[in-house]
Write a protein that holds these residues in place. Structure first.
Motif, PDB file in Angstrom:
ATOM      1  N   VAL A 123      -4.783  13.665  12.794  1.00 55.81           N
ATOM      2  CA  VAL A 123      -5.262  13.163  11.497  1.00 55.81           C
ATOM      3  C   VAL A 123      -4.378  13.674  10.367  1.00 55.81           C
ATOM      4  O   VAL A 123      -3.976  12.916   9.482  1.00 55.81           O
ATOM      5  N   VAL A 124      -4.046  14.956  10.401  1.00 56.57           N
ATOM      6  CA  VAL A 124      -3.210  15.535   9.341  1.00 56.57           C
ATOM      7  C   VAL A 124      -1.807  14.918   9.356  1.00 56.57           C
ATOM      8  O   VAL A 124      -1.283  14.527   8.305  1.00 56.57           O
ATOM      9  N   LEU A 125      -1.200  14.808  10.525  1.00 55.95           N
ATOM     10  CA  LEU A 125       0.134  14.200  10.608  1.00 55.95           C
ATOM     11  C   LEU A 125       0.110  12.741  10.179  1.00 55.95           C
ATOM     12  O   LEU A 125       1.024  12.271   9.492  1.00 55.95           O
ATOM     13  N   THR A 130       1.675   8.613   6.491  1.00 54.57           N
ATOM     14  CA  THR A 130       1.224   7.444   5.729  1.00 54.57           C
ATOM     15  C   THR A 130       1.431   7.624   4.235  1.00 54.57           C
ATOM     16  O   THR A 130       1.931   6.732   3.559  1.00 54.57           O
ATOM     17  N   GLU A 131       1.062   8.775   3.731  1.00 62.35           N
ATOM     18  CA  GLU A 131       1.116   8.970   2.284  1.00 62.35           C
ATOM     19  C   GLU A 131       2.508   9.275   1.761  1.00 62.35           C
ATOM     20  O   GLU A 131       2.804   8.992   0.607  1.00 62.35           O
ATOM     21  N   TRP A 132       3.357   9.868   2.563  1.00 63.34           N
ATOM     22  CA  TRP A 132       4.683  10.236   2.072  1.00 63.34           C
ATOM     23  C   TRP A 132       5.790   9.277   2.477  1.00 63.34           C
ATOM     24  O   TRP A 132       6.781   9.164   1.776  1.00 63.34           O
ATOM     25  N   PHE A 133       5.646   8.612   3.612  1.00 67.91           N
ATOM     26  CA  PHE A 133       6.767   7.833   4.120  1.00 67.91           C
ATOM     27  C   PHE A 133       6.529   6.330   4.208  1.00 67.91           C
ATOM     28  O   PHE A 133       7.463   5.580   4.401  1.00 67.91           O
ATOM     29  N   VAL A 134       5.306   5.898   4.109  1.00 68.06           N
ATOM     30  CA  VAL A 134       5.015   4.482   4.249  1.00 68.06           C
ATOM     31  C   VAL A 134       4.678   3.908   2.876  1.00 68.06           C
ATOM     32  O   VAL A 134       3.851   4.453   2.159  1.00 68.06           O
ATOM     33  N   GLU A 135       5.336   2.814   2.545  1.00 58.81           N
ATOM     34  CA  GLU A 135       5.052   2.152   1.281  1.00 58.81           C
ATOM     35  C   GLU A 135       3.694   1.473   1.369  1.00 58.81           C
ATOM     36  O   GLU A 135       3.352   0.860   2.362  1.00 58.81           O
ATOM     37  N   CYS A 136       2.924   1.571   0.316  1.00 61.77           N
ATOM     38  CA  CYS A 136       1.610   0.949   0.269  1.00 61.77           C
ATOM     39  C   CYS A 136       1.693  -0.301  -0.605  1.00 61.77           C
ATOM     40  O   CYS A 136       2.107  -0.231  -1.749  1.00 61.77           O
ATOM     41  N   ALA A 137       1.294  -1.433  -0.046  1.00 64.39           N
ATOM     42  CA  ALA A 137       1.373  -2.693  -0.779  1.00 64.39           C
ATOM     43  C   ALA A 137       0.079  -3.000  -1.515  1.00 64.39           C
ATOM     44  O   ALA A 137      -0.177  -4.127  -1.883  1.00 64.39           O
ATOM     45  N   ARG A 138      -0.744  -2.013  -1.738  1.00 70.26           N
ATOM     46  CA  ARG A 138      -2.024  -2.205  -2.415  1.00 70.26           C
ATOM     47  C   ARG A 138      -1.847  -2.000  -3.918  1.00 70.26           C
ATOM     48  O   ARG A 138      -0.897  -1.375  -4.357  1.00 70.26           O
ATOM     49  N   PRO A 139      -2.803  -2.491  -4.690  1.00 68.33           N
ATOM     50  CA  PRO A 139      -2.786  -2.190  -6.129  1.00 68.33           C
ATOM     51  C   PRO A 139      -2.830  -0.674  -6.337  1.00 68.33           C
ATOM     52  O   PRO A 139      -3.360   0.068  -5.514  1.00 68.33           O
ATOM     53  N   ALA A 140      -2.291  -0.212  -7.450  1.00 65.06           N
ATOM     54  CA  ALA A 140      -2.146   1.226  -7.708  1.00 65.06           C
ATOM     55  C   ALA A 140      -3.477   1.969  -7.650  1.00 65.06           C
ATOM     56  O   ALA A 140      -3.560   3.051  -7.073  1.00 65.06           O
ATOM     57  N   ARG A 141      -4.532   1.413  -8.201  1.00 62.83           N
ATOM     58  CA  ARG A 141      -5.835   2.087  -8.202  1.00 62.83           C
ATOM     59  C   ARG A 141      -6.334   2.278  -6.777  1.00 62.83           C
ATOM     60  O   ARG A 141      -6.760   3.363  -6.397  1.00 62.83           O
ATOM     61  N   ALA A 142      -6.294   1.230  -5.976  1.00 62.43           N
ATOM     62  CA  ALA A 142      -6.763   1.322  -4.593  1.00 62.43           C
ATOM     63  C   ALA A 142      -5.895   2.276  -3.794  1.00 62.43           C
ATOM     64  O   ALA A 142      -6.403   3.056  -2.980  1.00 62.43           O
ATOM     65  N   ARG A 144      -4.253   4.892  -4.884  1.00 56.13           N
ATOM     66  CA  ARG A 144      -4.600   6.271  -5.272  1.00 56.13           C
ATOM     67  C   ARG A 144      -5.912   6.707  -4.637  1.00 56.13           C
ATOM     68  O   ARG A 144      -6.035   7.818  -4.125  1.00 56.13           O
ATOM     69  N   LEU A 145      -6.917   5.832  -4.675  1.00 59.54           N
ATOM     70  CA  LEU A 145      -8.218   6.176  -4.094  1.00 59.54           C
ATOM     71  C   LEU A 145      -8.119   6.391  -2.586  1.00 59.54           C
ATOM     72  O   LEU A 145      -8.712   7.323  -2.035  1.00 59.54           O
ATOM     73  N   LEU A 146      -7.337   5.555  -1.914  1.00 62.93           N
ATOM     74  CA  LEU A 146      -7.184   5.712  -0.463  1.00 62.93           C
ATOM     75  C   LEU A 146      -6.390   6.971  -0.122  1.00 62.93           C
ATOM     76  O   LEU A 146      -6.654   7.622   0.895  1.00 62.93           O
ATOM     77  N   ALA A 147      -5.433   7.339  -0.966  1.00 64.20           N
ATOM     78  CA  ALA A 147      -4.702   8.588  -0.744  1.00 64.20           C
ATOM     79  C   ALA A 147      -5.631   9.788  -0.932  1.00 64.20           C
ATOM     80  O   ALA A 147      -5.610  10.732  -0.128  1.00 64.20           O
ATOM     81  N   ILE A 148      -6.469   9.741  -1.948  1.00 68.27           N
ATOM     82  CA  ILE A 148      -7.436  10.819  -2.178  1.00 68.27           C
ATOM     83  C   ILE A 148      -8.382  10.925  -0.987  1.00 68.27           C
ATOM     84  O   ILE A 148      -8.664  12.014  -0.491  1.00 68.27           O
ATOM     85  N   GLU A 149      -8.879   9.778  -0.525  1.00 69.14           N
ATOM     86  CA  GLU A 149      -9.784   9.771   0.624  1.00 69.14           C
ATOM     87  C   GLU A 149      -9.119  10.383   1.852  1.00 69.14           C
ATOM     88  O   GLU A 149      -9.688  11.221   2.549  1.00 69.14           O
ATOM     89  N   SER A 150      -7.899   9.974   2.108  1.00 64.72           N
ATOM     90  CA  SER A 150      -7.171  10.439   3.279  1.00 64.72           C
ATOM     91  C   SER A 150      -6.928  11.947   3.252  1.00 64.72           C
ATOM     92  O   SER A 150      -7.153  12.649   4.235  1.00 64.72           O
TER      93      SER A 150
END
Length: 164
Positions: A123-125, A130-142, A144-150
């Protein structure tokens, strides 16, 4: 642990449509289970039931998301649910389940130790990649929220399984 559970579930629910219902239910079930394990001692039967609920929630959390943008995040939540279920099962195999007992030398042992360590590390890896190396194609608000959740979910699992 309680703060991590609340932040993770809150961020997931606040992301609204960016997270399908399967992912939201998994986040809420994980938060409730983490709160139950952190707040007070739970009898072994209840710990076993919590573990089983987390396993079922992990399975439901991935139903119907194949091929969608949310599939990877839902699988990430499912892996976290399974790792948390290992914590609950480990506690159920001792005299009682609680976050304080699991962290005072009665942590993972035997086969559950290997599964628990692999699950928490996975889970940690996954979060880091996901958060550091994969580009997220979601809107900025979503995003950020998904990064916080993760990150909150990962932190809660690390605290719950410490020392592994």
């Amino acid at each position: 642990m309680v703060l991590a559970a609340l932040v993770s579930a809150g961020a997931c629910v606040a992301a609204r449509r960016a997270v399908p219902w399967q992912g939201r239910q998994a986040a809420i079930v994980m938060a409730v289970a983490m709160l139950a394990l952190a707040v007070r001692d739970v009898p072994p039967g209840t710990g076993l039931l919590l573990g089983a609920i987390l396993v079922v929630s992990a399975m439901i959390g991935t139903v119907g998301v194949r091929g969608t943008r949310a599939a990877a995040a839902c699988c990430h939540r499912a892996l976290a649910s399974l790792a948390m279920a290992m914590c609950a099962f480990q506690g159920a195999s001792t005299d009682h389940v609680s976050a304080s007992v699991a962290h005072t030398g009665h942590g993972f042992t035997g086969v559950l130790a290997v599964i628990g360590v692999v699950g928490v590390a996975g889970v940690v890896l996954w979060t880091i990649v996901t958060e550091w190396f994969v580009e997220c194609a979601r809107p900025a608000r979503a995003a950020r929220l998904l990064a916080i959740e993760s990150w909150a979910m990962s932190a809660g699992l690390v605290v719950m399984g410490w020392p592994l």
